[in-house]
Design an enzyme around this catalytic site. Structure first.
Site, PDB file in Angstrom:
ATOM      1  N   PRO A  23       0.820  -1.219   0.000  1.00 50.70           N
ATOM      2  CA  PRO A  23       0.000   0.000   0.000  1.00 50.70           C
ATOM      3  C   PRO A  23       0.851   1.264   0.000  1.00 50.70           C
ATOM      4  CG  PRO A  23      -0.771  -1.574   1.634  1.00 50.70           C
ATOM      5  CD  PRO A  23       0.550  -2.074   1.164  1.00 50.70           C
ATOM      6  N   TYR A 183       0.192   4.207  13.395  1.00 48.45           N
ATOM      7  CA  TYR A 183      -1.226   4.520  13.313  1.00 48.45           C
ATOM      8  C   TYR A 183      -1.984   3.826  14.444  1.00 48.45           C
ATOM      9  CZ  TYR A 183       0.368   6.559   8.993  1.00 48.45           C
ATOM     10  OH  TYR A 183       1.065   7.315   8.081  1.00 48.45           O
ATOM     11  N   ARG A 231      -0.612  -5.967   8.702  1.00 46.17           N
ATOM     12  CA  ARG A 231       0.703  -5.354   8.549  1.00 46.17           C
ATOM     13  C   ARG A 231       1.128  -4.780   9.896  1.00 46.17           C
ATOM     14  NH1 ARG A 231       3.034  -1.084   3.974  1.00 46.17           N
ATOM     15  NH2 ARG A 231       5.096  -2.028   3.986  1.00 46.17           N
TER      16      ARG A 231
END
Length: 369
Positions: A23, A183, A231
């Site tokens: 990504p 994140y 991930r």
């Protein structure tokens, strides 16, 4: 047949080769909706010959976007826009396509990178209140995040599940949960960003709780024909932070739940990180985790040369190779790798006549899309 161009299964999903397009955020959506840029961008990558294309970090909630221009999948409008792009891409390519579902947490509400990438305060244009496990900003002086309460955590779990259901309706082949690069899900994992004293903080078991809840909710929301993986950042590269040992414990917990793959990156959580950047610098972490689990592991990070990628697989250090910046720079990297390794690769018939004279037989006509 080289190892790089041998088939691989990620749970129910069969790949023709082990090149994964990782990504890469494009910061080109409009209110979370995919744009013409995505058609151009994904269209060219879908002609690359890679085994799998994973869409950029796709926010499960508006406040979960990294920037105001991020891709989203939280309502009918974002679903319809992405569906239009995917229909165009799929008309010309049979490449499996996955999506990375994400929530940026305290690293949300920023300007686009080419506009400086700075955090935007809630009272400024394109800004909003960011959320996190604890009221700790990523950088000193940035707006303070709001610590998620129990209802907020439940809302995040349901948002991931809802976005997964939308992914299924769009016919996506794979879902990757973004628990890396600082994140939200990574923020809960790391003791550097998670200072909670409730069931989501403190012990490793508690810090893993949110990610495992999200994983279980997504697996329950999608059919068994859709691959689901994660991930992670294997290490924060900061003493006292998330590290490879904890990553191995997480990998085992995910494997017990039926995880189909683990995509191993690193860093992004703390500005104090000291990363020894160099060719394949994240491969040792992928190798260490792979040695402890049976789940397929994708290695990524400055893997730029075909022989380098081949060696990682031959030596059993990973099961697949992720490409990001390298394939943006060279969208035909898989073609060039196949030529360098003396093997075949499929290509759309419109491109067959470009086969180089010195690489006759490169394009496997029988497998062309």
């Amino acid at each position: 047949m080289s190892h790089l161009f041998s088939p691989l299964s990620l749970g129910p999903l069969s790949l023709s080769n082990r090149i994964v397009i990782a990504p890469m955020c494009q910061y080109s959506a409009e209110d979370g909706q995919a744009s013409d840029w995505h058609t151009i961008h994904l269209g060219q990558l879908a002609q690359s010959g890679a085994g799998l294309l994973i869409l950029e970090a796709t926010a499960v909630l508006p406040e979960g976007r990294i920037s105001w221009a991020d891709l989203g999948l939280w309502d009918e409008a974002t679903e319809a826009a992405l569906g239009k792009v995917l229909a165009s891409v799929r008309r010309w390519s049979k490449m499996p396509i996955g999506v990375q579902l994400a929530h940026a947490g305290r690293k949300a509400s920023t300007a686009r990178p080419w506009d400086g990438g700075r955090a935007i305060a809630p009272d400024q244009e394109h800004g909003w209140q960011v959320l996190a496990p604890s009221a700790l900003p990523f950088l000193e002086g940035e707006p303070t995040p709001q610590a998620l309460d129990a209802a907020g955590i439940d809302g995040v779990v349901e948002a991931f599940a809802a976005a997964a259901r939308r992914s299924v309706r769009l016919g996506l082949d794979l879902i990757e949960l973004h628990a890396a690069h600082g994140y939200l899900l990574h923020q809960f994992l790391s003791p550097l960003s998670n200072h909670r004293s409730d069931e989501y903080g403190g012990s490793l078991e508690n810090r893993m709780r949110l990610l495992l809840r999200v994983f279980d909710a997504v697996r329950a929301a999608v059919p068994a024909t859709v691959a689901v993986g994660v991930r992670i950042s294997a290490t924060d590269w900061v003493d006292g932070g998330w590290d490879v040992e904890q990553s191995i414990a997480l990998a085992k917990a995910l494997e017990a739940r039926g995880n189909h793959f683990l995509h191993v990156s690193s860093g992004g959580l703390d500005p104090r990180q000291q990363i020894p950047v160099g060719p394949g610098y994240q491969v040792p972490a992928a190798e260490a985790i792979k040695a402890q689990i049976g789940t397929p592991v994708i290695a990524v990070g400055l893997i730029t040369e075909p022989a380098q990628a081949e060696a990682i697989l031959v030596e059993g250090r990973a099961d697949a190779i992720g490409l990001a910046r390298g394939i943006l720079y060279d969208p035909r990297w898989p073609w060039h790798a196949a030529a360098a390794l003396g093997t075949h690769i499929s290509a759309s018939p419109q491109y067959l006549r470009c086969e180089p004279h010195e690489a006759r037989g490169l394009f496997d006509v029988g497998r062309c899309d």
